[in-house]
Design a protein around this motif. Structure first.
Motif, mmCIF file in Angstrom:
data_model
loop_
_atom_site.group_PDB
_atom_site.id
_atom_site.type_symbol
_atom_site.label_atom_id
_atom_site.label_comp_id
_atom_site.label_asym_id
_atom_site.label_seq_id
_atom_site.Cartn_x
_atom_site.Cartn_y
_atom_site.Cartn_z
ATOM 1 N N VAL A 171 29.788 -1.266 27.085
ATOM 2 C CA VAL A 171 28.319 -1.342 26.225
ATOM 3 C C VAL A 171 29.422 -2.021 25.026
ATOM 4 O O VAL A 171 29.955 -0.675 24.421
ATOM 5 N N GLU B 42 25.407 -5.237 21.413
ATOM 6 C CA GLU B 42 24.382 -4.299 22.895
ATOM 7 C C GLU B 42 24.839 -5.359 24.053
ATOM 8 O O GLU B 42 23.945 -5.422 25.061
ATOM 9 N N ARG C 62 26.603 -6.187 27.530
ATOM 10 C CA ARG C 62 27.114 -5.621 28.686
ATOM 11 C C ARG C 62 28.104 -6.111 29.407
ATOM 12 O O ARG C 62 28.194 -7.422 29.764
ATOM 13 N N GLU D 31 26.664 3.875 31.329
ATOM 14 C CA GLU D 31 27.753 2.660 30.422
ATOM 15 C C GLU D 31 28.182 3.333 29.593
ATOM 16 O O GLU D 31 27.850 4.607 28.911
ATOM 17 N N PRO E 109 30.158 2.804 25.328
ATOM 18 C CA PRO E 109 30.394 2.809 24.450
ATOM 19 C C PRO E 109 31.529 1.696 24.941
ATOM 20 O O PRO E 109 33.116 2.338 24.643
#
Length: 153
Positions: free
Chosen positions: A52, A56, A58, A102, A104
């Motif tokens: 991520v 935002e 991806r 996911e 970051p």
């Protein structure tokens, strides 16, 4: 495996051996159509992980991007490539075994910074300058002074 030279689908494996860090298999291949030889690497992928990004966005985790940024930060520093490969493999393993689908990008950046801090202070500062978006020379000075103080302690 498709030939990168002529795009023919039939290639033969001529030689296979593990890499130095035993994290992947190096294969020498030959195209049965054009005769060209090339090398491929096979790695274990534990799970699909999505990174991520800021805003935002991806995108799939790519080891090659991690390798590029670490290589750029450590360029001309005389750091053993095997040590950098171990750092990258360790970060990849942490990301893939975290149990999260996911992750970051900031978490990956912090893992890289921590690893580089232990290996080479100049590579650490180089990576931090991009990761933390230094905009003035003062930013470098302040960060370098904190690195020096931490090294003394």
């Amino acid at each position: 495996m498709r030939c990168p030279f002529c795009a023919h689908d039939d290639t033969q494996v001529k030689d296979s051996r593990p890499t130095e860090d035993n994290a992947s298999i190096r294969r020498r291949r030959q195209c049965s159509s054009c005769g060209a030889r090339f090398t491929t690497f096979e790695r274990v992928q534990l799970r699909e992980v999505v990174v991520v990004k800021s805003g935002e966005r991806r995108e799939p985790f790519e080891r090659s991007k991690l390798e590029q940024s670490v290589a750029l930060a450590s360029r001309k520093r005389g750091i053993d490539q095997e040590r950098l490969d171990q750092l990258i493999s360790g970060i990849q393993r942490q990301v893939e075994t975290s149990g999260e689908a996911e992750v970051p990008s900031s978490h990956i950046g912090e893992l890289v910074m921590e690893g580089l801090r232990q290996i080479d202070s100049v590579a650490y500062i180089r990576f931090a300058s991009v990761y933390r978006d230094f905009s003035e020379a003062r930013d470098f000075e302040e960060f370098a002074s904190t690195v020096q103080q931490a090294a003394k302690e």
